[in-house]
Scaffold this motif. Sequence first.
Motif, PDB file in Angstrom:
ATOM      1  N   ASN A   1      40.746  48.474  33.416  1.00 53.19           N
ATOM      2  CA  ASN A   1      41.403  47.689  34.462  1.00 53.19           C
ATOM      3  C   ASN A   1      40.322  47.064  35.335  1.00 53.19           C
ATOM      4  N   LEU A   2      40.157  45.752  35.207  1.00 46.74           N
ATOM      5  CA  LEU A   2      39.040  45.077  35.878  1.00 46.74           C
ATOM      6  C   LEU A   2      39.447  44.516  37.235  1.00 46.74           C
ATOM      7  N   ARG A   3      40.615  44.936  37.751  1.00 42.50           N
ATOM      8  CA  ARG A   3      41.196  44.247  38.898  1.00 42.50           C
ATOM      9  C   ARG A   3      40.230  43.986  40.030  1.00 42.50           C
TER      10      ARG A   3
ATOM     11  N   PRO B   1      36.864  40.346  39.690  1.00 38.66           N
ATOM     12  CA  PRO B   1      36.884  39.382  40.806  1.00 38.66           C
ATOM     13  C   PRO B   1      35.640  39.480  41.677  1.00 38.66           C
TER      14      PRO B   1
ATOM     15  N   CYS C   1      32.592  37.935  39.893  1.00 31.87           N
ATOM     16  CA  CYS C   1      32.671  36.469  39.871  1.00 31.87           C
ATOM     17  C   CYS C   1      32.401  35.878  41.255  1.00 31.87           C
ATOM     18  N   LEU C   2      33.065  36.420  42.256  1.00 35.66           N
ATOM     19  CA  LEU C   2      32.927  35.846  43.595  1.00 35.66           C
ATOM     20  C   LEU C   2      31.510  36.022  44.125  1.00 35.66           C
TER      21      LEU C   2
ATOM     22  N   TYR D   1      42.407  42.608  28.054  1.00 35.55           N
ATOM     23  CA  TYR D   1      41.967  41.864  29.233  1.00 35.55           C
ATOM     24  C   TYR D   1      42.874  40.695  29.596  1.00 35.55           C
ATOM     25  N   TRP D   2      43.889  40.432  28.784  1.00 36.87           N
ATOM     26  CA  TRP D   2      44.738  39.269  29.009  1.00 36.87           C
ATOM     27  C   TRP D   2      46.203  39.658  29.008  1.00 36.87           C
TER      28      TRP D   2
ATOM     29  N   THR E   1      35.891  31.146  40.212  1.00 39.66           N
ATOM     30  CA  THR E   1      36.852  31.603  41.215  1.00 39.66           C
ATOM     31  C   THR E   1      38.255  31.690  40.620  1.00 39.66           C
TER      32      THR E   1
ATOM     33  N   VAL F   1      38.925  32.681  37.520  1.00 40.34           N
ATOM     34  CA  VAL F   1      38.924  33.974  36.824  1.00 40.34           C
ATOM     35  C   VAL F   1      39.038  35.109  37.837  1.00 40.34           C
ATOM     36  N   ALA F   2      38.293  35.001  38.911  1.00 43.06           N
ATOM     37  CA  ALA F   2      38.331  36.052  39.938  1.00 43.06           C
ATOM     38  C   ALA F   2      39.753  36.233  40.462  1.00 43.06           C
ATOM     39  N   LEU F   3      40.397  35.145  40.856  1.00 43.68           N
ATOM     40  CA  LEU F   3      41.726  35.264  41.450  1.00 43.68           C
ATOM     41  C   LEU F   3      42.764  35.682  40.421  1.00 43.68           C
TER      42      LEU F   3
ATOM     43  N   SER G   1      42.452  37.587  37.888  1.00 47.35           N
ATOM     44  CA  SER G   1      42.363  39.032  37.672  1.00 47.35           C
ATOM     45  C   SER G   1      42.829  39.805  38.903  1.00 47.35           C
ATOM     46  N   ALA G   2      42.427  39.332  40.085  1.00 47.05           N
ATOM     47  CA  ALA G   2      42.752  40.065  41.315  1.00 47.05           C
ATOM     48  C   ALA G   2      44.250  40.062  41.598  1.00 47.05           C
ATOM     49  N   LEU G   3      44.948  39.043  41.154  1.00 47.35           N
ATOM     50  CA  LEU G   3      46.374  38.939  41.466  1.00 47.35           C
ATOM     51  C   LEU G   3      47.257  39.619  40.425  1.00 47.35           C
ATOM     52  N   ASN G   4      46.633  40.241  39.432  1.00 49.30           N
ATOM     53  CA  ASN G   4      47.405  40.933  38.394  1.00 49.30           C
ATOM     54  C   ASN G   4      47.247  42.440  38.585  1.00 49.30           C
ATOM     55  N   LYS G   5      48.360  43.157  38.517  1.00 47.24           N
ATOM     56  CA  LYS G   5      48.323  44.599  38.759  1.00 47.24           C
ATOM     57  C   LYS G   5      47.310  45.333  37.890  1.00 47.24           C
ATOM     58  N   LYS G   6      47.243  44.936  36.635  1.00 47.06           N
ATOM     59  CA  LYS G   6      46.325  45.603  35.722  1.00 47.06           C
ATOM     60  C   LYS G   6      44.993  44.865  35.613  1.00 47.06           C
ATOM     61  N   GLY G   7      44.792  43.876  36.482  1.00 49.14           N
ATOM     62  CA  GLY G   7      43.532  43.145  36.455  1.00 49.14           C
ATOM     63  C   GLY G   7      43.377  42.232  35.266  1.00 49.14           C
ATOM     64  N   LYS G   8      44.480  41.945  34.605  1.00 46.58           N
ATOM     65  CA  LYS G   8      44.392  41.102  33.413  1.00 46.58           C
ATOM     66  C   LYS G   8      44.431  39.621  33.763  1.00 46.58           C
ATOM     67  N   LEU G   9      43.794  38.835  32.920  1.00 50.03           N
ATOM     68  CA  LEU G   9      43.760  37.398  33.137  1.00 50.03           C
ATOM     69  C   LEU G   9      45.031  36.751  32.613  1.00 50.03           C
TER      70      LEU G   9
ATOM     71  N   ILE H   1      43.866  30.040  33.600  1.00 50.64           N
ATOM     72  CA  ILE H   1      42.646  29.561  32.932  1.00 50.64           C
ATOM     73  C   ILE H   1      42.863  28.137  32.419  1.00 50.64           C
TER      74      ILE H   1
END
Lengths: 460, 460, 460
Positions: free
Chosen positions: A6-8, A12, A15-16, A436-437, B264, B266-268, B270-278, B283
């Motif tokens: 889980n890269l949550r 981010p 990257c940031l 990851y997706w 940015t 990719v960062a967002l 991932s950050a906005l997904n519960k499991k950090g998935k893209l 994209i």
Amino acid sequence: MAWNTNLRWRLPLTCLLLQVALVVLFGVFVRYSPDADAHWIEYKKTRNVSSDLDNEFYYRYPSFQDVHVMIFVGFGFLMTFLQRYGYSSVGFNFLLAAFGIQWALLMQGWFHSFEDGYILIGVENLINADFCVGSVCVAFGAILGKVSPIQLLIMTLFQVTLFSVNEFILLNLLAVKDAGGSMTIHTFGAYFGLTVTRILYRPNLYQSKERESAVYQSDIFAMIGTLFLWMYWPSFNSAVSSHGDAQHRAAINTYCSLAACVLTTVALSSALNKKGKLDMVHIQNATLAGGVAVGTAAEMMLMPYGSVIVGFFCGIICTLGYVYLTPFLESHLWIQDTCGIHNLHGIPGIIGGIVGAVTAACANSYTYGQQGLAHAFDFDVSNHEWSSSTQGGFQAAGIFVSLAMALVGGTIVGLILKLPIWGQPADENCFEDAIYWEVPEDQKDIVVHAEDPTLKPSEP
Amino acid sequence: MAWNTNLRWRLPLTCLLLQVALVVLFGVFVRYSPDADAHWIEYKKTRNVSSDLDNEFYYRYPSFQDVHVMIFVGFGFLMTFLQRYGYSSVGFNFLLAAFGIQWALLMQGWFHSFEDGYILIGVENLINADFCVGSVCVAFGAILGKVSPIQLLIMTLFQVTLFSVNEFILLNLLAVKDAGGSMTIHTFGAYFGLTVTRILYRPNLYQSKERESAVYQSDIFAMIGTLFLWMYWPSFNSAVSSHGDAQHRAAINTYCSLAACVLTTVALSSALNKKGKLDMVHIQNATLAGGVAVGTAAEMMLMPYGSVIVGFFCGIICTLGYVYLTPFLESHLWIQDTCGIHNLHGIPGIIGGIVGAVTAACANSYTYGQQGLAHAFDFDVSNHEWSSSTQGGFQAAGIFVSLAMALVGGTIVGLILKLPIWGQPADENCFEDAIYWEVPEDQKDIVVHAEDPTLKPSEP
Amino acid sequence: MAWNTNLRWRLPLTCLLLQVALVVLFGVFVRYSPDADAHWIEYKKTRNVSSDLDNEFYYRYPSFQDVHVMIFVGFGFLMTFLQRYGYSSVGFNFLLAAFGIQWALLMQGWFHSFEDGYILIGVENLINADFCVGSVCVAFGAILGKVSPIQLLIMTLFQVTLFSVNEFILLNLLAVKDAGGSMTIHTFGAYFGLTVTRILYRPNLYQSKERESAVYQSDIFAMIGTLFLWMYWPSFNSAVSSHGDAQHRAAINTYCSLAACVLTTVALSSALNKKGKLDMVHIQNATLAGGVAVGTAAEMMLMPYGSVIVGFFCGIICTLGYVYLTPFLESHLWIQDTCGIHNLHGIPGIIGGIVGAVTAACANSYTYGQQGLAHAFDFDVSNHEWSSSTQGGFQAAGIFVSLAMALVGGTIVGLILKLPIWGQPADENCFEDAIYWEVPEDQKDIVVHAEDPTLKPSEP
């Protein structure tokens, strides 16, 4: 092994952080080259440039765009051949390249375009940044499917840095010619990637084996990558050559070499199969070896027949590599090379370095003309110290420097990437986008293993 | 609701009528510009042009081809992400663009290239026609899957007309600079499309909801569109800039902004997904926002760091828009925006207009040089009336004019398209190729609902 | 019938033999043109060329790359529409084109670039080689799915030879203008291919009928081919035109013709379907007919309205051809034309030849200017023998010569290809990748028939 994938927060933040650092460094260092600065109208007068066409933009922009397509569509789609890794192949390649080109603008800028405290960038910097990232894309091919995007960003950070140092040593200290980057891009990129994948060796990778192959559609997607690489390779090898005949010649040589390479690839692919059938893996990859192997010599007087000879042998060697060498490397040397970059970039890169060294060593004023020779190898005509054999020697030295940088750099970076904190996939989850997706429903039911091993650790 | 979707006579008649009208108008009005006319050999002498290279063709043709690819492959494939709307995405985009470029050659020609009763066209007209159609492609994204090809042709007819008027007001009356079209193309196109889709609001669209998403392969097709848009955007923003440094600078700025935007996004995502998935949607789209947002300022002295800052924020804002704003617009404002063009073109377009206004307002002769400033903003050096703050004000005014034109025009066109005679699909048949296309057997069995509602009306 | 389709030794030997022959011939004959030779720096001085930009490379390289994409991605992907023939469409097209361009460099070189015993190649030779191969790709469309790669290589060998002879007769002996190759490429290629497929007629081809159609995804892949052909066709028709206005004009005319063609194709496709639905086959192919049909006249003063008129009618005629003519040719004349090249290249090619002849016959010094006329048709101003009607006559003669060469050549080559030794597929195995390719497991279970008929002969 089961890492938390889980890269949550990690992805981010990485990257940031990287992008903020790039913003600051761009603010401090990066400005426009005279050709891209609004003062150009005055600059033009002081230099007696009469026409707007003498702006570097018009010499190089079409080649730049071709190279740009190679990096993003070419490498990105070439790697979509895996049945369930299309999102990652294209997406992660996109991510690392977008980061890499910015970092390369800075690193290469400090070495080559630094004036009065500023890096002055123009279209040639954009091409070189793409080139630099090309070597990262090559290395990505070796570890494809087995790493997290965070690992890719970290590898890119280090590899771009090392690439720039190696490039500086070769081009500036050894005065090596390497316009198409047989040594700086392909040899360095390939052996760097191979070293990294050796250190990240996964003994239980067989658990993902059923996904480490193509399906019908994914092989056709991969051909988009192959063809754009193949078609635009003449632009790649000529993009930063000297204006005029050198750029022209580099395109012709690459065109010839690549064409020859296709026929010998098909020949070997069929000959090495019991039923004489062609293998898509060979067509997708070995057809490109001819472009790699004329990277150094393309701008020299290699001659069209020299180019087709190089292409001829590289198609053969590269296909043989896929059939015999890749399995050997995996079983005996523990090098798991997903895309077979050793066959496509490693060996042809070294061949390219050698062809370049030999071609340079044979250069003489009969073939090049007195002025042409000085122009091609960038020395002063009145300078009697330059000799073609010395140039050939330095060219050969460039191969070894690139190899050494790749092996040492790759070892260090491999060890960093081995740390269990980067969200790498478990052995049974390699080559799988769903880690990851967000994948559409039609694919989700296929995923067998737990997606978040921290909650439900999977048993091997 | 069930309309007659059999277009057998309506679509052919519409196409033929439009094309016949175009033939006649071309016959009456369109001729070659001096650079494309056989008299050029004499024209060259009278103008003291020494080299054939000074033909406008060589300055702009490579950029034109890149823009051309963006319109047809870029926009066309970007919209193939829908699981059963690939034919229509690519095919209808092809149709509307092919009509639009011809109509735009005329409309823009009357405003900008009209001499002695004739529209004189050259490569720059081709680029501008593609640009104009780009704004229609943007609007198409909002109504994708919910309209018939006849509606698209009618929308194109009106939108190209309004685009040309708006462009004339901005470029000629307000003397605004907008080479990459943040205002004229993106802001106008997006809010035009959003207004149209608001008026075409379908309360029962949930009946097609299962098809308003991607499958695995369709997302990869969409990445072809994304990447060609992303790679060629530097050409888009520089294609009609002044020769020399401006074109060069516009390409560099766009390259930088787009690269920053990817990280940015990719960062967002991932950050906005519960499991950090893209999420592929982000994209595919948000990575492009950086190109939209430097459309106006790219040719100005925005500086590379200015570009990466713009890209940085646009990746964030655009991704946030997909996660929070699009659902809000649909549920509260009844704006069903299939592709999320509000996030990709609407907001970044306005940001681009503002960035352009601020950059123009900050322009000074230190940064540009005395002559460079006059050249960049196209005023006479001896003219003391021009000031950068006035320019900035006019730039800002351009945003509002574009918005007003989009809202008023979109309302009128939306009302026209609401007429029940254009063969629009029933709510349960949206996002479905089989309504307008012969689809292969392998797909036919999937189609649940009646294809010709006049014969067998379907119950909701 | 059942031939041995195991190509294990035949295909490798054919490829290697051809490539070795090419290497030897390149060694004996091929050198660089002055613009690509290192002596250029001296050559430049003797010719008073001041700028590197006057190198032919900068005039033609962007067009070359566009043409290159058309040949490899355009033709290759256009043919992937078949459901189980994607590997072969892209892969065999790749193989034959890679061989063909090398052989064309030699053949065309002997006719057009032979000096002091050497063929001197530059970027224009690369374009012409791609053009020549284009005519082979056209012919490939007629026999797609029914031949082995060995047959394709043999056909390429002969067709490139005949193409070069025909081209020499037209361009040098008849002094015909044909920059976009309506006659030399399309007419010749199409009727050559149709003759070959006539001779290779398979009465039992219905056994493979279920595979001679598209699936949903394959049609979208084919649109990649269509769009790249469509977008880059302006480059195709202008690539070898004279510098300056001619190149510029050719691009504009092609752009206009192609745009018009799309609308009439859509109109006819819908009108000819009972339910008014569009057919992907028409959109994929007939939209391109406008490019074929302005191939000859594009560089002339055809006028933009002339171009849209040509495009208008070609879209109609080509679509009608797909609906009525192709089935007729198969059932009555035993011509099995897989891709319908007769509609896309045959008829539009002849129309293109006629349009060119008429446009040439109407040329006058009012439209072209005195010098412009001489420049456009390449005659000496002081030469009073040249007249536009003579030129028109020769142009018309060019059509007949091309047709004659195609029919005679196609007959001979067809008979050679009919020999039962080339590994052609059995009737029930046509349109099937698995005969010549290793296909992934997901497809293998679909293959019904024996793959190696020597071991287990299949009954018709």
